[in-house]
Scaffold this active site. Structure first.
Site, PDB file in Angstrom:
ATOM      1  N   ASP A 214       0.978  -1.278  -0.001  1.00 18.70           N
ATOM      2  CA  ASP A 214       0.014  -0.229   0.603  1.00 18.70           C
ATOM      3  C   ASP A 214       0.661   1.290  -0.729  1.00 18.70           C
ATOM      4  O   ASP A 214       0.024   2.451  -0.602  1.00 18.70           O
ATOM      5  CB  ASP A 214      -0.870   0.033   1.954  1.00 18.70           C
ATOM      6  CG  ASP A 214      -1.822   1.062   0.976  1.00 18.70           C
ATOM      7  OD1 ASP A 214      -2.623   1.059   0.306  1.00 18.70           O
ATOM      8  OD2 ASP A 214      -1.632   2.284   1.843  1.00 18.70           O
ATOM      9  N   HIS A 215       2.296   1.382   1.366  1.00 15.44           N
ATOM     10  CA  HIS A 215       2.538   2.295   0.990  1.00 15.44           C
ATOM     11  C   HIS A 215       3.822   2.356  -0.373  1.00 15.44           C
ATOM     12  O   HIS A 215       4.627   3.597  -0.993  1.00 15.44           O
ATOM     13  CB  HIS A 215       3.872   2.045   2.037  1.00 15.44           C
ATOM     14  CG  HIS A 215       2.586   2.937   3.561  1.00 15.44           C
ATOM     15  ND1 HIS A 215       3.279   2.303   4.470  1.00 15.44           N
ATOM     16  CD2 HIS A 215       1.626   2.669   3.715  1.00 15.44           C
ATOM     17  CE1 HIS A 215       2.350   2.315   5.584  1.00 15.44           C
ATOM     18  NE2 HIS A 215       1.067   2.787   5.237  1.00 15.44           N
ATOM     19  N   THR A 299       3.837   7.255  -7.173  1.00 16.39           N
ATOM     20  CA  THR A 299       3.781   6.863  -8.295  1.00 16.39           C
ATOM     21  C   THR A 299       2.659   5.578  -7.279  1.00 16.39           C
ATOM     22  O   THR A 299       2.292   4.836  -6.666  1.00 16.39           O
ATOM     23  CB  THR A 299       4.543   6.011  -8.794  1.00 16.39           C
ATOM     24  OG1 THR A 299       5.119   5.056  -8.124  1.00 16.39           O
ATOM     25  CG2 THR A 299       6.250   6.810  -8.646  1.00 16.39           C
ATOM     26  N   PHE A 301       2.045   3.450  -9.249  1.00 17.20           N
ATOM     27  CA  PHE A 301       2.801   1.910 -10.437  1.00 17.20           C
ATOM     28  C   PHE A 301       3.324   1.024  -8.929  1.00 17.20           C
ATOM     29  O   PHE A 301       3.970   1.755  -7.735  1.00 17.20           O
ATOM     30  CB  PHE A 301       3.969   2.411 -10.506  1.00 17.20           C
ATOM     31  CG  PHE A 301       3.046   2.581 -12.401  1.00 17.20           C
ATOM     32  CD1 PHE A 301       2.285   2.620 -14.146  1.00 17.20           C
ATOM     33  CD2 PHE A 301       3.791   5.012 -12.427  1.00 17.20           C
ATOM     34  CE1 PHE A 301       1.895   3.438 -14.247  1.00 17.20           C
ATOM     35  CE2 PHE A 301       2.885   5.207 -13.700  1.00 17.20           C
ATOM     36  CZ  PHE A 301       1.793   4.609 -15.064  1.00 17.20           C
ATOM     37  N   ASP A 303       6.451  -0.289  -8.208  1.00 14.44           N
ATOM     38  CA  ASP A 303       7.715   0.256  -8.619  1.00 14.44           C
ATOM     39  C   ASP A 303       8.591   0.480  -7.483  1.00 14.44           C
ATOM     40  O   ASP A 303       9.962   0.764  -7.663  1.00 14.44           O
ATOM     41  CB  ASP A 303       7.783   1.170  -9.612  1.00 14.44           C
ATOM     42  CG  ASP A 303       6.619   2.383  -8.631  1.00 14.44           C
ATOM     43  OD1 ASP A 303       6.463   2.570  -8.022  1.00 14.44           O
ATOM     44  OD2 ASP A 303       7.012   3.769  -9.742  1.00 14.44           O
ATOM     45  N   SER A 305       8.125   2.104  -5.284  1.00 10.06           N
ATOM     46  CA  SER A 305       8.311   3.275  -4.508  1.00 10.06           C
ATOM     47  C   SER A 305       8.798   3.794  -3.237  1.00 10.06           C
ATOM     48  O   SER A 305       9.715   4.591  -2.093  1.00 10.06           O
ATOM     49  CB  SER A 305       6.959   4.452  -4.319  1.00 10.06           C
ATOM     50  OG  SER A 305       6.247   4.520  -5.668  1.00 10.06           O
ATOM     51  N   ARG A 373       6.171   6.795   6.051  1.00  7.49           N
ATOM     52  CA  ARG A 373       5.528   6.023   7.224  1.00  7.49           C
ATOM     53  C   ARG A 373       6.575   4.927   7.437  1.00  7.49           C
ATOM     54  O   ARG A 373       5.786   4.264   8.082  1.00  7.49           O
ATOM     55  CB  ARG A 373       4.518   5.466   6.553  1.00  7.49           C
ATOM     56  CG  ARG A 373       3.433   6.941   6.347  1.00  7.49           C
ATOM     57  CD  ARG A 373       2.179   6.608   5.068  1.00  7.49           C
ATOM     58  NE  ARG A 373       2.468   5.858   4.207  1.00  7.49           N
ATOM     59  CZ  ARG A 373       1.501   6.082   2.725  1.00  7.49           C
ATOM     60  NH1 ARG A 373       0.611   5.931   2.873  1.00  7.49           N
ATOM     61  NH2 ARG A 373       2.499   5.581   2.296  1.00  7.49           N
ATOM     62  N   GLU A 376       5.994   3.292  11.160  1.00  8.25           N
ATOM     63  CA  GLU A 376       5.263   3.207  11.512  1.00  8.25           C
ATOM     64  C   GLU A 376       5.241   2.191  12.684  1.00  8.25           C
ATOM     65  O   GLU A 376       4.882   2.146  13.504  1.00  8.25           O
ATOM     66  CB  GLU A 376       3.719   3.362  11.010  1.00  8.25           C
ATOM     67  CG  GLU A 376       3.170   4.123  11.068  1.00  8.25           C
ATOM     68  CD  GLU A 376       1.723   4.240  10.213  1.00  8.25           C
ATOM     69  OE1 GLU A 376       1.508   5.109   9.437  1.00  8.25           O
ATOM     70  OE2 GLU A 376       1.249   3.145   9.297  1.00  8.25           O
ATOM     71  N   HIS A 471      -6.412  -3.499   8.000  1.00 12.89           N
ATOM     72  CA  HIS A 471      -6.500  -2.816   9.008  1.00 12.89           C
ATOM     73  C   HIS A 471      -7.348  -4.056   9.916  1.00 12.89           C
ATOM     74  O   HIS A 471      -7.333  -3.878  11.283  1.00 12.89           O
ATOM     75  CB  HIS A 471      -7.290  -1.852   9.075  1.00 12.89           C
ATOM     76  CG  HIS A 471      -6.352  -0.774   8.420  1.00 12.89           C
ATOM     77  ND1 HIS A 471      -6.593   0.702   8.441  1.00 12.89           N
ATOM     78  CD2 HIS A 471      -5.074  -0.322   9.045  1.00 12.89           C
ATOM     79  CE1 HIS A 471      -5.888   1.417   7.810  1.00 12.89           C
ATOM     80  NE2 HIS A 471      -4.751   0.698   8.303  1.00 12.89           N
TER      81      HIS A 471
HETATM   82  C1  HEM Z   1       0.311  -2.692  12.180  1.00 13.21           C
HETATM   83  C2  HEM Z   1      -0.294  -2.312  10.955  1.00 13.21           C
HETATM   84  C3  HEM Z   1      -0.865  -1.104  10.359  1.00 13.21           C
HETATM   85  C4  HEM Z   1      -0.777   0.510  10.775  1.00 13.21           C
HETATM   86  C5  HEM Z   1      -0.155   1.142  12.413  1.00 13.21           C
HETATM   87  C6  HEM Z   1      -1.934   1.482  10.404  1.00 13.21           C
HETATM   88  C7  HEM Z   1      -2.022   2.585  10.297  1.00 13.21           C
HETATM   89  C8  HEM Z   1      -2.859   3.673   9.194  1.00 13.21           C
HETATM   90  C9  HEM Z   1      -2.669   5.432   8.623  1.00 13.21           C
HETATM   91  C10 HEM Z   1      -2.716   5.743  10.788  1.00 13.21           C
HETATM   92  C11 HEM Z   1      -3.534   5.365   7.955  1.00 13.21           C
HETATM   93  C12 HEM Z   1      -4.103   6.752   7.840  1.00 13.21           C
HETATM   94  C13 HEM Z   1      -5.281   6.583   8.658  1.00 13.21           C
HETATM   95  C14 HEM Z   1      -5.842   8.458   7.903  1.00 13.21           C
HETATM   96  O1  HEM Z   1      -5.391   9.176   8.663  1.00 13.21           O
HETATM   97  O2  HEM Z   1      -6.541   8.216   7.241  1.00 13.21           O
HETATM   98  C15 HEM Z   1      -3.605   4.859   7.056  1.00 13.21           C
HETATM   99  C16 HEM Z   1      -3.858   4.581   5.990  1.00 13.21           C
HETATM  100  C17 HEM Z   1      -4.305   3.451   4.849  1.00 13.21           C
HETATM  101  N1  HEM Z   1      -4.044   2.202   5.518  1.00 13.21           N
HETATM  102 FE1  HEM Z   1      -2.784   0.924   6.943  1.00 13.21          FE
HETATM  103  N2  HEM Z   1      -1.909   0.797   9.226  1.00 13.21           N
HETATM  104  C18 HEM Z   1      -1.565  -1.151   9.523  1.00 13.21           C
HETATM  105  C19 HEM Z   1      -2.087  -1.516   8.187  1.00 13.21           C
HETATM  106  C20 HEM Z   1      -2.069  -1.612   6.957  1.00 13.21           C
HETATM  107  C21 HEM Z   1      -2.257  -2.648   6.239  1.00 13.21           C
HETATM  108  C22 HEM Z   1      -2.217  -4.165   6.701  1.00 13.21           C
HETATM  109  C23 HEM Z   1      -2.950  -2.258   4.891  1.00 13.21           C
HETATM  110  C24 HEM Z   1      -3.461  -3.310   4.040  1.00 13.21           C
HETATM  111  C25 HEM Z   1      -2.899  -4.803   3.310  1.00 13.21           C
HETATM  112  C26 HEM Z   1      -3.181  -0.667   5.079  1.00 13.21           C
HETATM  113  C27 HEM Z   1      -3.922   0.067   4.634  1.00 13.21           C
HETATM  114  C28 HEM Z   1      -3.743   0.977   4.458  1.00 13.21           C
HETATM  115  C29 HEM Z   1      -4.447   1.865   3.615  1.00 13.21           C
HETATM  116  C30 HEM Z   1      -4.567   1.999   1.779  1.00 13.21           C
HETATM  117  C31 HEM Z   1      -4.231   3.275   4.320  1.00 13.21           C
HETATM  118  C32 HEM Z   1      -4.845   5.000   2.793  1.00 13.21           C
HETATM  119  C33 HEM Z   1      -3.187   5.472   2.290  1.00 13.21           C
HETATM  120  C34 HEM Z   1      -3.019   6.522   2.037  1.00 13.21           C
HETATM  121  O3  HEM Z   1      -3.542   6.334   0.684  1.00 13.21           O
HETATM  122  O4  HEM Z   1      -2.578   7.381   2.307  1.00 13.21           O
HETATM  123  N3  HEM Z   1      -2.572  -0.535   6.528  1.00 13.21           N
HETATM  124  N4  HEM Z   1      -2.936   3.266   8.246  1.00 13.21           N
END
Ligand code: HEM
Length: 884
Positions: A214-215, A299, A301, A303, A305, A373, A376, A471
């Site tokens: 995702d990152h 990006t 992609f 890739d 990043s 991140r 994190e 999550h």
């Molecule tokens: C310990 C593990 C994780 C922590 C502490 C965490 C924490 C966070 C936090 C704080 C956000 C920002 C929330 C907001 O303010 O909108 C976020 C966004 C996100 N997380 Fe997680 N996350 C974790 C694991 C995961 C996993 C396993 C996935 C997917 C399989 C995931 C996918 C995403 C996605 C797609 C976003 C949006 C990213 C963006 O567009 O900026 N995360 N996460």
């Protein structure tokens, strides 16, 4: 003459004729508040422990380019709103394309709305640009960093343009109010740490891969302003909804809340994007009625990043430019049994937690990687570290077999392989397990080649809802195991909140290996309808001490509303799934009827359900870890990322057949074997197995043979080796059977002379170029330093020297005054900030030195004041922007 500011309402406290007065006032008043992250630096230094809000701001803090873009976009949006206010409520009728173009230009948006210049050299087909731009030749911004997230359905804002659903409590949805997101969390999503069902098929590292990937593809920056644009109130101190604050209201106070007694959690809206257009000069369709979009700072992609960054500035920080082997920079202070760690961030002191037993003065800062991140959680930091090591391992091996390759060639080739491995592991090993075989075949299918009509841009629904399914798969406990895959009394289990922003735990508590063993040998948490997110995430997110907490579930729900995501049923229809009209309908897709009951109690109508929640509670598809809605969205997104990528590893002419054959042998397990001290792994890292029976010795885990990348070098008889250049490098690139070399310069330098040289029978057709220093101080559009500082150009960079009584703050761009008053260094930013704090400007009250009487409110403009004289409007804007 003195001016005071006092906030009234935006709509609308000034008459256009008073504008010149306001202009003058604004010169004194337009002071930009620093971003929340920097403001809180002093908190870190003072108390030593960062608050959860600060940590979230740190992890959502965009790097410089995204920051400039998001500020420009905020200025533009606000300017248009103010123009709307000043010149009438039917702006679109009167605001000409020219005026919008002018606002776009002066707000700083214009450069980001123009199509990027795509290189037309041999390398354009060999390596992807770091920004992802120019991947698609017709649509060069598709998938590029710092462009708007794609919309697959039009946004659903309360005012049709920007206001999130749930902002105005008087607005009804199917006759009812939307529930408070924190109530949804408390009643439906939250469970105790003990309520975990283990996944019987997949290991905990599958969760880490989800977050890591995702990152690679999505990062939505949130506003860098910590205060409301209209009246300068701190988002952390107010429960009022005013851009960019969209606080999360809570019914029951949270004991560990940062500001005791406040009935909300702070929330900053994501930054808006400058424009949604992607082609040409877009003012023809740039309308004031364009709804708000959000930015992807990365990006789109797949890739890597995460390893290399998404902008030239970040890439430059991450590379070791003195090595001949095309290496990435590593930590120079700490090693993990002779293996490398990520370097520390240059944003120090960073907010990462410190070991309470560390010696005096020793600090372990947050790591620096391609994505901001990376610190994190420790598992994520470990994954970043693995790939840093893999790049350097590959680069050294490639240089070893291709001694004639320049550092740039080695770097780009290693980067290309690392990118391909990210794609392979994701599409071959990860995605099928998440969406199941049927959805994989339906939405993704076999690769049939690059499709230039496919837009690869990450969609808002994917990053703000569907891919956040992960999550619900996060274990509340972190386990570390010894070389025999047994618990180690020296390394006890930790609660998740003990590993948030804690790189010291990697460095001081055994390095990567024990943590990775724990991830490989323990199961992921299963997403269960009545066990969604554990209290580590809903009550203790980013808690480093008892100084407050955040709630990830509420952040996700609020973010969905902030981004204007349409409701659950709209997305079901988008995916061709039946609309669910009633409670009984809902029961057909959610087996646990207690959950349906609770959902209906809060939402009353299935169409009102926030899409992240709706997708999360659906029954899994067979062989999947998501229900039909998220499988559809994730599947469609993955297909777009694959088929819309000209550099996709399987596309023709990206790799040779021999190289593809080798790449296919590689796996995440092999990467672990090659870059850690771990010697036994499962063949598929994501598949849960018991040690030792389901594990294999690394000797039996297949990997690539890099000989497929060996190039036999025969020096050009006529031309000889191309001349090397200072602060730049060249890459060999054969085109039309001719030997050519392409030169490029390091960040901060530009090429003078011929970029590409071809060997002819008379020798190289041009002289080698030179790299000359860019004088950043001459940049008038976006000056790097403020007028209060002196800009000094240095080789490849610049410095802002402060003049008393100000000193430069830690961000290197902001002036810190005696009274700890921060304001921005950039003159342009200063000007533009006036755009976003215009309400302060337009609400300025004139006060003369002898005038002690209460200042009068400026006359309000009413709908009847609509001002139609375009020339006048333009000159006002021009004057305003120029003089402030
Ligand atoms: C310990 C593990 C994780 C922590 C502490 C965490 C924490 C966070 C936090 C704080 C956000 C920002 C929330 C907001 O303010 O909108 C976020 C966004 C996100 N997380 Fe997680 N996350 C974790 C694991 C995961 C996993 C396993 C996935 C997917 C399989 C995931 C996918 C995403 C996605 C797609 C976003 C949006 C990213 C963006 O567009 O900026 N995360 N996460």
């Amino acid at each position: 003459m003195l001016y005071e500011s006092k906030a009234y309402s935006l709509r609308c406290s000034v008459h256009p004729n008073s504008f010149h007065l306001i202009l003058k006032a604004s010169q004194k008043l337009c002071v930009k508040k620093p971003p929340v992250f920097y403001l809180n630096y002093r908190n870190i230094q003072g108390k030593g422990i960062a608050t959860p809000t600060l940590l979230l701001a740190f992890s959502k803090f965009p790097e410089q380019e995204s920051q400039d873009i998001s500020q420009a976009a905020e200025r533009m949006e606000m300017s248009i709103q103010v123009a709307n206010c000043l010149f009438g409520f039917f702006l679109s009728d009167i605001l000409s394309a020219d005026l919008l173009a002018m606002i776009a230009n002066i707000s700083g948006c214009l450069p980001y709305m123009l199509p990027p210049k795509c290189p037309n050299n041999c390398l354009a087909n060999k390596y992807r640009l770091i920004t992802g731009a120019c991947n698609n030749r017709e649509h060069p911004r598709w998938g590029a960093s710092n462009t708007a997230l794609a919309r697959w359905l039009p946004p659903a804002y309360e005012d049709g343009l920007s206001q999130p659903r749930g902002w105005d409590p008087s607005i009804r949805y199917n006759g009812v109010q939307l529930p408070l997101v924190r109530e949804v969390t408390r009643k439906i999503i939250h469970v105790s740490n003990e309520a975990v069902t283990e996944d019987n098929l997949y290991s905990d590292i599958i969760m880490v891969w989800g977050q890591y990937i995702d990152h690679d593809i999505a990062f939505t920056p949130q506003s860098t302003s910590r205060t409301t644009f209209l009246n300068g109130m701190e988002c952390q101190m107010t429960c009022e909804k005013q851009n960019p604050c969209f606080p999360i209201k809570v019914r029951f106070l949270i004991p560990s809340r940062e500001i005791p007694g406040m009935d909300c959690l702070p929330f900053y809206r994501s930054s808006p994007a400058c424009s949604t257009g992607d082609h040409g000069i877009l003012f023809g369709n740039l309308s004031t009625l364009n709804p708000r979009q959000q930015i992807n700072g990365l990006t789109s992609f797949l890739d890597a990043s995460t390893v290399y960054g998404s902008t030239p500035a970040t890439e430059n920080k991450l590379r070791n430019l003195t090595s001949k082997e095309g290496l990435l920079r590593v930590n120079v202070k700490y090693y993990d049994n002779h293996r490398e760690y990520l370097p520390f961030t240059d944003r120090i002191p960073s907010p990462c937690a410190q070991d309470s037993n560390s010696s005096e003065g020793e600090r372990i800062e947050c790591f620096m990687a391609g994505d901001s991140r990376s610190s994190e959680v420790t598992s994520l930091a470990a994954m970043h570290t693995l790939w840093l090591r893999e790049h350097n391992r590959l680069a050294r091996a490639l240089k070893n077999i291709n001694g004639h390759w320049s550092a740039e060639t080695v770097y780009q080739e290693a980067r290309k392989i690392v990118g391909a491995l990210h794609q392979i592991i994701t599409l071959r090993d990860y995605i099928p397990k998440i969406i199941g075989p049927d959805a994989f075949n339906l939405y993704i299918g076999l690769y049939t080649g690059y499709d230039p009509t496919m837009n690869p841009t990450v969609s808002n629904i994917f990053s703000t809802a569907a891919f956040r399914f992960g999550h619900a798969t996060i274990q509340p406990i972190v386990r570390r195991l010894n070389a025999q895959y047994l618990d180690d009394p020296e390394l006890p289990n930790l609660h998740l909140h003990e590993v948030f922003f804690s790189p010291w735990r990697l460095i001081k508590e055994g390095g990567l290996d024990p943590l990775l063993r724990g991830l490989l040998a323990h199961s992921a948490k299963l997403q269960v309808q009545d066990q969604l997110l554990n209290e580590e995430l809903t009550e203790k997110l980013f808690v480093l001490s008892n100084n407050g907490s955040l709630d990830l579930a509420s952040l996700n729900l609020q973010r969905g509303r902030d981004h204007g995501l349409p409701g659950y049923n709209d997305w079901r229809e988008f995916c061709g799934l039946p609309k669910l009209e009633t409670h009984t309908d809902l029961n057909t897709i959610i087996t646990n009827h207690n959950v349906t009951e609770k959902i209906m109690e809060l939402y009353h109508n299935p169409s009102n359900i926030d899409v992240w929640l709706g997708g999360l509670v659906e029954d899994f598809l067979p062989g999947a870890r998501t229900g039909p809605l998220f499988a559809c969205i994730i599947g469609k997104q993955m297909k777009a990322l694959r088929d819309g990528d000209r550099f996709w590893w399987e596309n023709d002419n990206v790799f040779t057949e021999a190289q593809k054959h080798e790449l296919k042998k590689h796996s995440l397990s092999r990467v672990i074997c090659d870059n850690t001290g771990i010697s036994e792994v499962p063949a598929d890292a994501f598949q849960l197995g018991k040690f030792p029976q389901d594990f294999k010795h690394c000797d039996n885990i297949p990997g690539m043979n890099l000989e497929a990348w060996q190039e036999f070098y025969q020096e050009e008889e006529i031309c000889g080796t191309p001349k090397s250049v200072e602060n730049g490098d060249f890459v060999y690139c054969s085109e039309f059977g001719k030997s050519t070399v392409t030169y490029s310069c390091q960040y901060g330098f530009r090429l003078q002379g011929a970029e590409q040289l071809t060997c002819t029978n008379k020798g190289w057709n041009f002289e080698a170029p030179v790299c000359i220093d860019i004088n950043e101080c001459e940049n008038e559009i976006n000056p790097p330093c403020s007028p209060s500082t002196k800009c000094i150009n240095t080789k490849g960079s610049y410095k802002c020297l402060h003049t008393d009584p100000y000193k430069l703050s830690e961000d290197g761009r902001t002036c810190l005054g005696n009274a700890h008053f921060l304001f921005p260094v950039s003159a342009n930013t200063l000007v533009m900030t006036c755009g976003i704090t215009l309400s302060l400007i337009i609400n300025c009250r004139k006060k003369t030195e002898n005038d002690n009487s209460p200042a009068k409110k400026l006359p309000s403009c009413k709908q009847t004041d609509v001002f139609h004289d375009m020339t006048y409007i333009q000159s006002i804007f021009q004057l305003w922007f120029r003089t402030t």
